[in-house]
Design a protein around this motif. Structure first.
Motif, PDB file in Angstrom:
ATOM      1  N   LYS A  47       0.827  -1.208   0.000  1.00  0.00           N
ATOM      2  CA  LYS A  47       0.000   0.000   0.000  1.00  0.00           C
ATOM      3  C   LYS A  47       0.861   1.258   0.000  1.00  0.00           C
ATOM      4  O   LYS A  47       0.509   2.271  -0.596  1.00  0.00           O
ATOM      5  N   GLU A  50       1.969   1.798  -3.513  1.00  0.00           N
ATOM      6  CA  GLU A  50       0.913   2.324  -4.394  1.00  0.00           C
ATOM      7  C   GLU A  50       0.667   3.804  -4.159  1.00  0.00           C
ATOM      8  O   GLU A  50       0.344   4.542  -5.090  1.00  0.00           O
ATOM      9  N   THR A  51       0.814   4.235  -2.919  1.00  0.00           N
ATOM     10  CA  THR A  51       0.564   5.652  -2.591  1.00  0.00           C
ATOM     11  C   THR A  51       1.835   6.479  -2.580  1.00  0.00           C
ATOM     12  O   THR A  51       1.784   7.665  -2.234  1.00  0.00           O
ATOM     13  N   THR A  53       4.281   6.399  -0.536  1.00  0.00           N
ATOM     14  CA  THR A  53       4.510   6.862   0.829  1.00  0.00           C
ATOM     15  C   THR A  53       5.693   6.134   1.437  1.00  0.00           C
ATOM     16  O   THR A  53       5.868   4.929   1.213  1.00  0.00           O
TER      17      THR A  53
END
Length: 318
Positions: A47, A50-51, A53
């Motif tokens: 995740k 994907e972001t 971050t």
């Protein structure tokens, strides 16, 4: 000291020590034991990829706090009671478990905060849930009563053992039969509504007679002697209505206590000795509590009747 010391490896969940061989994901920077990363073959924080971050210690700790573990007990989102991990409904207030957000709504983790027993933050009015009133535990009474159980349970306790026999209930004073129906005391509720209707009948007949005379409508006509008799009955009905309200206010809590104790004991007999089964708790919450829908239907019927009467008057006037 490594900057990752004390942080948990996301794979083995063991905290890093100063001597550990640590590698980090080249994309997001998540730290791993080298052997754990090699076994996994890739970063588990997709995740973050994907972001776009980067991993941070604060974010990792926040994720750890909100992580759900099905083996841990559940905290009720309404009253805060800690329940078994396989529970569906709270064993104290009957609310559905798992609703809400955050770790304290679904998972108390270790060392949950205890519930403070006081009339304002618990559903049993400062009385211990393990205490019994006329052979029924306060916990089961709270499950059955539901809303405002913190108000009723201390009253019920005062009635047990030959205690006081009267307390004042304002909703019963103001709404009489409707409040009895709201609390599922159907027999007394219907009887009170019929008595109220009978008391108000002379006033209704007088109003119809006055409307007939004032607007020359073919609604109802009566002799002067009959009018005087109905007027006296209306005055007596006003006094009787006031006394009825006072009687409902004084006797409601006692009558409701008897109804609750009797109903809970009946449900207990049906379920035998398994008083912590989810079906038993569900039965208490369904057969007890309040009946909002019935009150809503009655109010709609009263509104429809009033509108029909007004429409009828308009038709005669036109």
């Amino acid at each position: 000291m490594s900057k990752y010391t004390g942080v948990k490896c996301p794979i083995c969940e063991q905290k890093f020590t100063d001597g550990d061989d640590i590698v980090v994901c080249p994309v997001c920077g998540t730290p791993y034991h080298r052997t754990c990363y090699q076994k996994a073959g890739s970063c588990v924080n997709q995740k973050l990829h994907e972001t776009h971050t980067e991993w941070s210690e604060q974010g990792a700790r926040a994720q750890e706090e909100t992580k759900y573990d099905a083996s841990l007990p559940l905290r009720c989102p309404k009253c805060g009671t800690v329940n078994p991990s396989d529970g569906i409904f709270c064993q104290i207030c009957g609310s559905r478990l798992g609703e809400g957000s955050g770790p304290h709504a679904q998972n108390p983790t270790q060392n949950p905060d205890p519930i403070t027993l006081n009339p304002f933050t618990t559903p049993y009015g400062g009385v211990s849930p393990d205490e019994e009133i006329d052979g029924v535990s306060v916990r089961d009474i709270a499950l059955y009563v539901g809303e405002n159980s913190h108000y009723f349970i201390p009253k019920f306790k005062s009635f047990s053992g030959g205690g006081r026999h009267s307390t004042w209930n304002w909703p019963a004073f103001l709404f009489r039969g409707y409040y009895f129906l709201y609390r599922k005391m159907y027999g007394l509720g219907v009887a009170l509504l019929l008595i109220t209707a009978a008391i108000g009948l002379p006033a209704l007949l007088i109003n119809l007679a006055l409307a007939s005379q004032l607007y020359n409508l073919p609604l109802i006509s009566m002799a002067p002697a009959t009018f005087d008799l109905l007027n006296k009955l209306r005055f007596a009905g006003s006094l009787l209505s006031a006394l009825l309200s006072v009687g409902c206010a004084i006797l409601f809590n006692r009558a409701y206590c008897r109804k609750v104790i009797r109903s809970v004991k009946k449900i207990q007999e049906q379920f035998g000795g398994d008083l912590y089964a989810q079906d038993y708790i569900l039965a208490l919450t369904k057969r007890g509590r309040t009946n909002r829908m019935l009150i809503l239907v009655l109010l709609l019927l009263l509104l429809a009747g009033s509108m029909a009467m007004s429409l009828l008057m308009v038709m005669f006037l036109v």
